[in-house]
Design a protein around this motif. Structure first.
Motif, PDB file in Angstrom:
ATOM      1  N   VAL A  20       0.923  -1.228   0.070  1.00 13.86           N
ATOM      2  CA  VAL A  20       0.015  -0.128  -0.010  1.00 13.86           C
ATOM      3  C   VAL A  20       0.695   1.077   0.123  1.00 13.86           C
ATOM      4  N   ARG A  21       1.943   1.272   0.553  1.00 20.12           N
ATOM      5  CA  ARG A  21       2.949   2.319   0.875  1.00 20.12           C
ATOM      6  C   ARG A  21       3.647   2.630  -0.523  1.00 20.12           C
ATOM      7  N   ALA A  22       3.896   1.487  -1.459  1.00 21.53           N
ATOM      8  CA  ALA A  22       4.624   1.692  -2.429  1.00 21.53           C
ATOM      9  C   ALA A  22       3.607   2.080  -3.507  1.00 21.53           C
ATOM     10  N   ALA A  23       2.431   1.694  -3.538  1.00 23.01           N
ATOM     11  CA  ALA A  23       1.285   2.135  -4.254  1.00 23.01           C
ATOM     12  C   ALA A  23       1.113   3.694  -4.143  1.00 23.01           C
ATOM     13  N   ARG A  24       1.013   4.198  -3.016  1.00 26.31           N
ATOM     14  CA  ARG A  24       0.791   5.366  -2.603  1.00 26.31           C
ATOM     15  C   ARG A  24       2.087   6.402  -2.961  1.00 26.31           C
ATOM     16  N   THR A  25       2.934   5.928  -3.481  1.00 24.97           N
ATOM     17  CA  THR A  25       4.181   6.762  -3.796  1.00 24.97           C
ATOM     18  C   THR A  25       3.907   7.641  -4.722  1.00 24.97           C
ATOM     19  N   PRO A  26       3.894   9.145  -4.825  1.00 27.66           N
ATOM     20  CA  PRO A  26       3.806  10.008  -5.780  1.00 27.66           C
ATOM     21  C   PRO A  26       4.760  10.041  -6.677  1.00 27.66           C
ATOM     22  N   PRO A  27       4.140   9.950  -7.910  1.00 27.20           N
ATOM     23  CA  PRO A  27       5.499   9.585  -9.134  1.00 27.20           C
ATOM     24  C   PRO A  27       6.456  10.845  -8.999  1.00 27.20           C
ATOM     25  N   LEU A  28       5.747  12.077  -9.220  1.00 28.09           N
ATOM     26  CA  LEU A  28       6.757  13.110  -9.631  1.00 28.09           C
ATOM     27  C   LEU A  28       7.665  13.397  -8.255  1.00 28.09           C
ATOM     28  N   ASP A  29       7.009  13.445  -7.140  1.00 33.54           N
ATOM     29  CA  ASP A  29       8.008  13.618  -6.022  1.00 33.54           C
ATOM     30  C   ASP A  29       9.062  12.684  -5.748  1.00 33.54           C
TER      31      ASP A  29
END
Length: 172
Positions: free
Chosen positions: A159-168
């Motif tokens: 879940v943490r990995a999936a919530r990673t904001p791509p641009l940040d």
């Protein structure tokens, strides 16, 4: 007349003869076997308790490894998200990684356990232990359980990995 003594009389005489020695007990072969079975049952219960503790440690260990892996690969995960990977794909990838880690550990553990069982057979073969009975249902249960352990371990890191904001993540 013929010198034979019934079992109860023999037991009483043996108990009287050994009464001064508290470390000596009088038992029939069936009583002795029953006590040995009780001892083995207790040892098996301890082994099962230790196994349950090992499973808990395994879940925490796999979750910790995955959490560190997700943290270290934050940029890569962000890059995957930036090029179109869905959150579901990222979650599945982390979950598959956890399942593979758990199954690998379970296979190594099962092989080590079987090896230890056969080693005990080699050592205790002289005292009457002549065969090892492999509980295939338990072995299969351990392997299936390792998949469950992998999925449970992956829940939070995936879940943490999936919530990673791509641009940040890419900008870091």
């Amino acid at each position: 007349g013929d010198g034979s003594v019934d079992t109860d009389t023999l037991r009483e005489r043996l108990e009287d003869a050994t009464a001064s020695s508290p470390s000596v007990g009088v038992q029939t072969p069936a009583e002795f076997a029953g006590r040995q079975t009780d001892l083995i049952d207790r040892i098996i219960a301890v082994v099962y308790a230790l196994s349950a503790l090992a499973v808990i440690v395994a879940v925490l260990g796999v979750a910790n490894i995955l959490a560190l892996s997700v943290a270290e690969r934050r940029r890569e995960i962000g890059m995957l998200r930036a090029v179109g990977a869905t959150r579901g794909l990222i979650r599945r990838t982390i979950t598959v990684e956890a399942v593979l880690t758990s199954v690998y550990g379970a296979v190594v553990g099962v092989l080590a356990g079987l090896g230890a069982g056969f080693a005990v057979l080699g050592v205790l073969g002289d005292v009457g232990l002549t065969s090892v009975i492999v509980p295939w249902a338990v072995v299969a249960g351990v392997l299936v359980g390792s998949v469950v352990v992998g999925v449970v371990s992956a829940l939070a890191p995936a879940v943490r990995a999936a919530r990673t904001p791509p641009l940040d993540a890419v900008a870091e």
